[in-house]
Design a protein around this motif. Structure first.
Motif, PDB file in Angstrom:
ATOM      1  N   GLU A   6      38.805  48.856  34.179  1.00 10.44           N
ATOM      2  CA  GLU A   6      40.163  49.068  34.651  1.00 10.44           C
ATOM      3  C   GLU A   6      41.164  48.968  33.503  1.00 10.44           C
ATOM      4  O   GLU A   6      40.913  48.301  32.498  1.00 10.44           O
ATOM      5  CB  GLU A   6      40.555  48.032  35.716  1.00 10.44           C
ATOM      6  CG  GLU A   6      39.642  47.973  36.921  1.00 10.44           C
ATOM      7  CD  GLU A   6      38.637  46.846  36.828  1.00 10.44           C
ATOM      8  OE1 GLU A   6      38.280  46.294  37.887  1.00 10.44           O
ATOM      9  OE2 GLU A   6      38.208  46.506  35.704  1.00 10.44           O
ATOM     10  N   CYS A  22      40.755  53.435  36.521  1.00 11.09           N
ATOM     11  CA  CYS A  22      39.408  52.893  36.438  1.00 11.09           C
ATOM     12  C   CYS A  22      38.481  54.008  35.987  1.00 11.09           C
ATOM     13  O   CYS A  22      38.353  55.022  36.679  1.00 11.09           O
ATOM     14  CB  CYS A  22      38.959  52.333  37.784  1.00 11.09           C
ATOM     15  SG  CYS A  22      37.233  51.815  37.851  1.00 11.09           S
ATOM     16  N   TRP A  36      39.757  49.953  45.514  1.00 13.47           N
ATOM     17  CA  TRP A  36      40.407  48.833  44.857  1.00 13.47           C
ATOM     18  C   TRP A  36      40.488  47.653  45.810  1.00 13.47           C
ATOM     19  O   TRP A  36      40.816  47.812  46.991  1.00 13.47           O
ATOM     20  CB  TRP A  36      41.826  49.203  44.403  1.00 13.47           C
ATOM     21  CG  TRP A  36      41.870  50.266  43.356  1.00 13.47           C
ATOM     22  CD1 TRP A  36      41.917  51.614  43.548  1.00 13.47           C
ATOM     23  CD2 TRP A  36      41.874  50.063  41.940  1.00 13.47           C
ATOM     24  NE1 TRP A  36      41.948  52.267  42.345  1.00 13.47           N
ATOM     25  CE2 TRP A  36      41.925  51.335  41.336  1.00 13.47           C
ATOM     26  CE3 TRP A  36      41.841  48.929  41.127  1.00 13.47           C
ATOM     27  CZ2 TRP A  36      41.943  51.506  39.952  1.00 13.47           C
ATOM     28  CZ3 TRP A  36      41.857  49.099  39.749  1.00 13.47           C
ATOM     29  CH2 TRP A  36      41.909  50.380  39.184  1.00 13.47           C
ATOM     30  N   ARG A  38      41.830  43.275  45.665  1.00 16.47           N
ATOM     31  CA  ARG A  38      42.648  42.368  44.873  1.00 16.47           C
ATOM     32  C   ARG A  38      42.440  40.928  45.319  1.00 16.47           C
ATOM     33  O   ARG A  38      42.062  40.659  46.451  1.00 16.47           O
ATOM     34  CB  ARG A  38      44.135  42.734  44.956  1.00 16.47           C
ATOM     35  CG  ARG A  38      44.763  42.535  46.324  1.00 16.47           C
ATOM     36  CD  ARG A  38      46.184  43.077  46.342  1.00 16.47           C
ATOM     37  NE  ARG A  38      46.836  42.845  47.628  1.00 16.47           N
ATOM     38  CZ  ARG A  38      48.025  43.326  47.953  1.00 16.47           C
ATOM     39  NH1 ARG A  38      48.708  44.071  47.077  1.00 16.47           N
ATOM     40  NH2 ARG A  38      48.547  43.064  49.151  1.00 16.47           N
ATOM     41  N   ARG A  45      39.530  37.405  48.084  1.00 18.08           N
ATOM     42  CA  ARG A  45      39.622  38.816  47.754  1.00 18.08           C
ATOM     43  C   ARG A  45      39.866  39.643  49.012  1.00 18.08           C
ATOM     44  O   ARG A  45      39.280  39.379  50.066  1.00 18.08           O
ATOM     45  CB  ARG A  45      38.329  39.273  47.074  1.00 18.08           C
ATOM     46  CG  ARG A  45      38.325  40.712  46.602  1.00 18.08           C
ATOM     47  CD  ARG A  45      36.994  41.060  45.963  1.00 18.08           C
ATOM     48  NE  ARG A  45      35.898  40.947  46.924  1.00 18.08           N
ATOM     49  CZ  ARG A  45      34.615  40.955  46.588  1.00 18.08           C
ATOM     50  NH1 ARG A  45      34.274  41.030  45.318  1.00 18.08           N
ATOM     51  NH2 ARG A  45      33.686  40.861  47.528  1.00 18.08           N
ATOM     52  N   TYR A  95      40.733  44.720  41.258  1.00 15.12           N
ATOM     53  CA  TYR A  95      39.374  45.062  40.868  1.00 15.12           C
ATOM     54  C   TYR A  95      39.008  46.462  41.337  1.00 15.12           C
ATOM     55  O   TYR A  95      39.204  46.798  42.511  1.00 15.12           O
ATOM     56  CB  TYR A  95      38.375  44.075  41.468  1.00 15.12           C
ATOM     57  CG  TYR A  95      38.547  42.657  40.997  1.00 15.12           C
ATOM     58  CD1 TYR A  95      37.910  42.211  39.851  1.00 15.12           C
ATOM     59  CD2 TYR A  95      39.348  41.763  41.701  1.00 15.12           C
ATOM     60  CE1 TYR A  95      38.063  40.907  39.415  1.00 15.12           C
ATOM     61  CE2 TYR A  95      39.504  40.462  41.272  1.00 15.12           C
ATOM     62  CZ  TYR A  95      38.859  40.038  40.131  1.00 15.12           C
ATOM     63  OH  TYR A  95      39.013  38.742  39.706  1.00 15.12           O
ATOM     64  N   CYS A  96      38.466  47.245  40.435  1.00 15.63           N
ATOM     65  CA  CYS A  96      37.912  48.545  40.772  1.00 15.63           C
ATOM     66  C   CYS A  96      36.537  48.355  41.400  1.00 15.63           C
ATOM     67  O   CYS A  96      35.762  47.492  40.977  1.00 15.63           O
ATOM     68  CB  CYS A  96      37.813  49.399  39.513  1.00 15.63           C
ATOM     69  SG  CYS A  96      37.211  51.073  39.780  1.00 15.63           S
ATOM     70  N   ASN A  97      36.235  49.162  42.407  1.00 10.81           N
ATOM     71  CA  ASN A  97      34.986  49.029  43.139  1.00 10.81           C
ATOM     72  C   ASN A  97      34.340  50.388  43.364  1.00 10.81           C
ATOM     73  O   ASN A  97      35.024  51.381  43.603  1.00 10.81           O
ATOM     74  CB  ASN A  97      35.250  48.352  44.489  1.00 10.81           C
ATOM     75  CG  ASN A  97      34.080  48.459  45.440  1.00 10.81           C
ATOM     76  OD1 ASN A  97      34.032  49.358  46.285  1.00 10.81           O
ATOM     77  ND2 ASN A  97      33.138  47.537  45.305  1.00 10.81           N
ATOM     78  N   TRP A 109      31.465  46.434  40.475  1.00 11.18           N
ATOM     79  CA  TRP A 109      32.804  45.917  40.216  1.00 11.18           C
ATOM     80  C   TRP A 109      33.188  46.016  38.756  1.00 11.18           C
ATOM     81  O   TRP A 109      32.346  45.857  37.867  1.00 11.18           O
ATOM     82  CB  TRP A 109      32.900  44.446  40.640  1.00 11.18           C
ATOM     83  CG  TRP A 109      32.684  44.240  42.097  1.00 11.18           C
ATOM     84  CD1 TRP A 109      31.523  43.940  42.723  1.00 11.18           C
ATOM     85  CD2 TRP A 109      33.676  44.328  43.120  1.00 11.18           C
ATOM     86  NE1 TRP A 109      31.712  43.833  44.072  1.00 11.18           N
ATOM     87  CE2 TRP A 109      33.027  44.064  44.349  1.00 11.18           C
ATOM     88  CE3 TRP A 109      35.044  44.599  43.121  1.00 11.18           C
ATOM     89  CZ2 TRP A 109      33.702  44.068  45.565  1.00 11.18           C
ATOM     90  CZ3 TRP A 109      35.721  44.605  44.331  1.00 11.18           C
ATOM     91  CH2 TRP A 109      35.045  44.336  45.534  1.00 11.18           C
ATOM     92  N   GLN A 111      35.988  44.477  35.703  1.00 12.11           N
ATOM     93  CA  GLN A 111      36.332  43.119  35.278  1.00 12.11           C
ATOM     94  C   GLN A 111      37.655  42.630  35.845  1.00 12.11           C
ATOM     95  O   GLN A 111      37.941  41.436  35.799  1.00 12.11           O
ATOM     96  CB  GLN A 111      36.382  43.057  33.749  1.00 12.11           C
ATOM     97  CG  GLN A 111      37.688  43.529  33.115  1.00 12.11           C
ATOM     98  CD  GLN A 111      37.889  45.031  33.183  1.00 12.11           C
ATOM     99  OE1 GLN A 111      36.971  45.790  33.494  1.00 12.11           O
ATOM    100  NE2 GLN A 111      39.112  45.474  32.884  1.00 12.11           N
ATOM    101  N   GLY A 112      38.456  43.527  36.363  1.00 17.28           N
ATOM    102  CA  GLY A 112      39.749  43.183  36.925  1.00 17.28           C
ATOM    103  C   GLY A 112      40.889  43.365  35.945  1.00 17.28           C
ATOM    104  O   GLY A 112      40.714  43.243  34.735  1.00 17.28           O
TER     105      GLY A 112
END
Length: 119
Positions: A6, A22, A36, A38, A45, A95-97, A109, A111-112
């Motif tokens: 990200e 991302c 996404w 958070r 989360r 966080y990207c998912n 995932w 790393q944020g």
């Protein structure tokens, strides 16, 4: 599997906009729904948004509906989250998912990236 990185987080004032990106490595990007999540300080989360494999259908949490827009560019292996009219309560690590059926929080995932919104 894929690796996710990200970028685009930062510090902004309430009412301003921010765009998260991302980038996914791997050759299976087009087979995954992307999304996404958070995590705010002291909270669990939570789901934010998801876009399907082809990019034609999107999902949003009620808290961001009408303010955030998710999109993807499969040619670039990239998913975006455009965040407008940001509020202090949007402050969180985002966080990207990849590959989370029914938006349950499974799959892969990143790393944020930190998003902080000041009033």
């Amino acid at each position: 599997q894929v690796q996710l990185v990200e970028s685009g987080g930062g510090l902004v004032q309430a009412g301003e906009s921010l765009r998260l990106s991302c980038i996914a490595s791997g050759r299976t990007f087009r087979t995954y729904a992307m999304g996404w999540f958070r995590r705010a300080p002291g909270k669990e989360r939570e789901f934010v948004s998801q876009i399907n494999k082809s990019g034609g259908f999107t999902y949003y949490a009620d808290s961001v509906k009408g303010r955030f827009t998710i999109s993807r560019d499969n040619a670039k292996n990239t998913v975006y989250l455009q965040m407008n009219s940001l509020k202090p309560e949007d402050t969180a690590v985002y966080y990207c998912n990849a590959d989370s059926p029914n938006r349950e929080g499974g799959g892969y995932w990143g790393q944020g990236t930190q998003v902080t919104v000041s009033s």
